[in-house]
Design an enzyme around this catalytic site. Structure first.
Site, short mmCIF file in Angstrom:
data_model
loop_
_atom_site.label_atom_id
_atom_site.label_comp_id
_atom_site.label_asym_id
_atom_site.label_seq_id
_atom_site.Cartn_x
_atom_site.Cartn_y
_atom_site.Cartn_z
CG HIS A 169 -5.96 -2.18 8.60
ND1 HIS A 169 -6.04 -0.76 9.19
CD2 HIS A 169 -4.81 -2.06 8.49
CE1 HIS A 169 -4.90 -0.25 9.46
NE2 HIS A 169 -4.22 -1.29 9.13
CG ASP B 61 -0.20 -0.47 2.50
OD1 ASP B 61 0.90 -0.39 2.63
OD2 ASP B 61 -1.06 -0.71 3.44
CG ASN C 93 -9.13 -1.35 11.61
OD1 ASN C 93 -8.29 -1.95 11.20
ND2 ASN C 93 -9.62 -0.36 10.98
CD GLU D 156 -8.99 1.27 7.46
OE1 GLU D 156 -8.77 0.28 8.34
OE2 GLU D 156 -8.51 2.29 7.48
C1 GLP Z 1 -0.61 0.21 8.56
C2 GLP Z 1 -0.45 -0.43 7.54
C3 GLP Z 1 -0.32 -1.93 7.65
C4 GLP Z 1 0.20 -2.35 8.78
C5 GLP Z 1 -0.59 -1.69 9.92
C6 GLP Z 1 0.06 -2.37 11.35
O1 GLP Z 1 -1.69 0.96 8.78
N1 GLP Z 1 -0.90 0.00 6.13
O2 GLP Z 1 0.06 -2.76 6.55
O3 GLP Z 1 0.19 -3.64 8.90
O4 GLP Z 1 -0.03 -0.36 9.64
O5 GLP Z 1 1.05 -1.17 11.59
P1 GLP Z 1 1.90 -1.73 12.87
O6 GLP Z 1 2.85 -2.84 12.67
O7 GLP Z 1 2.73 -0.27 13.16
O8 GLP Z 1 1.03 -2.13 14.11
#
Ligand code: GLP
Length: 238
Positions: free
Chosen positions: A138, A67, A136, A143
């Site tokens: 995702h 992304d 959440n 989402e």
């Molecule tokens: C972002 C990314 C995700 C990632 C998520 C969790 O929103 N788009 O790909 O998995 O954050 O992040 P973290 O690893 O910092 O908890």
């Protein structure tokens, strides 16, 4: 799904790095799917160590990222492109022609999504996809409510995600409101998935991901249906 409980963040990261290394050693031309976020950071550091020690040669892989924020140019310190070059790609000396990240500044975002999806197909699909888990549920930026049949598309980020990701920006207002993300179907089409789970406030969502009903409310729950997914959980968060 195979579920592995790692004793802590370091153990989770090392297990993931070893799985990635094994994939690249077995198939040096692997098409690898990478993720951003705090969770895979240590995994990337270990991969850089493997590269420096000559244990793994990454020079023939191709990569796709899940992304990118809409509106952030690739040289913006909070863009996912910047993150990947800083934390992995530059340090394993990967040729930029092998790196694919959606452009959040494309003039035609829909076309950018279509071109991205085609690029994945033209390289034969993704062999190995690394995933993190949003608070959440995702995956990528899919989402809650995202259609399970979605391919690469533009999303409006939820308030919860904007708030969670604001820790990397100087204010809530600076967080982009939209992103391009590979879709649920794009992720489900990858041949091997490793989902990493660590970090605060993930205990409940990981439970729903692994054993809750499979539905669009928890996008990661669809991984229960993927034939080759391993979840590595830092059990210190449980
Ligand atoms: C972002 C990314 C995700 C990632 C998520 C969790 O929103 N788009 O790909 O998995 O954050 O992040 P973290 O690893 O910092 O908890």
């Amino acid at each position: 799904m195979e579920i592995i409980y790692a004793s802590n963040y370091e153990d989770m990261s090392r297990k993931a790095a070893i799985a990635i290394a094994q994939q690249v050693i077995k198939k040096p031309t692997s098409v690898m799917g990478f993720a951003t976020g705090s969770t895979p950071l240590r995994t990337y550091e270990i991969l850089i160590e493997f590269h420096r020690q000559g244990i793994v040669d990454f020079s023939s892989i191709n990569t796709f990222n899940l992304d990118e924020y809409v509106g952030l140019p690739s040289n913006h310190p909070q863009s996912y492109s910047f993150f990947m070059f800083k934390n992995l790609f530059r340090q394993i000396q990967l040729d930029p022609s092998r790196i694919h990240i959606p452009s959040g500044t494309a003039s035609d975002l829909l076309q950018e999504c279509a071109v991205y999806e085609e690029a994945i197909q033209s390289l034969g699909g993704i062999d190995f996809q690394l995933l993190g888990l949003g608070p959440n549920g995702h995956i990528g930026f899919n989402e809650p409510g995202t259609h399970l049949n979605s391919v690469t598309h533009v999303v409006s980020l939820s308030q919860e995600t904007i708030k969670a990701n604001s820790r990397f920006f100087s204010s809530l207002e600076e967080v982009p409101k939209r992103a391009i993300t590979m879709g649920i179907k794009s992720i489900m089409n990858t041949r091997k998935i490793i989902l990493l789970v660590s970090g605060e406030k993930k205990a409940e969502i990981v439970h729903r991901t692994l054993s809750g009903p499979i539905n669009e409310e928890v996008p990661a729950s669809v991984l229960q249906l993927h034939p080759n997914t391993t979840v590595i959980i830092d059990q210190s968060i449980l």
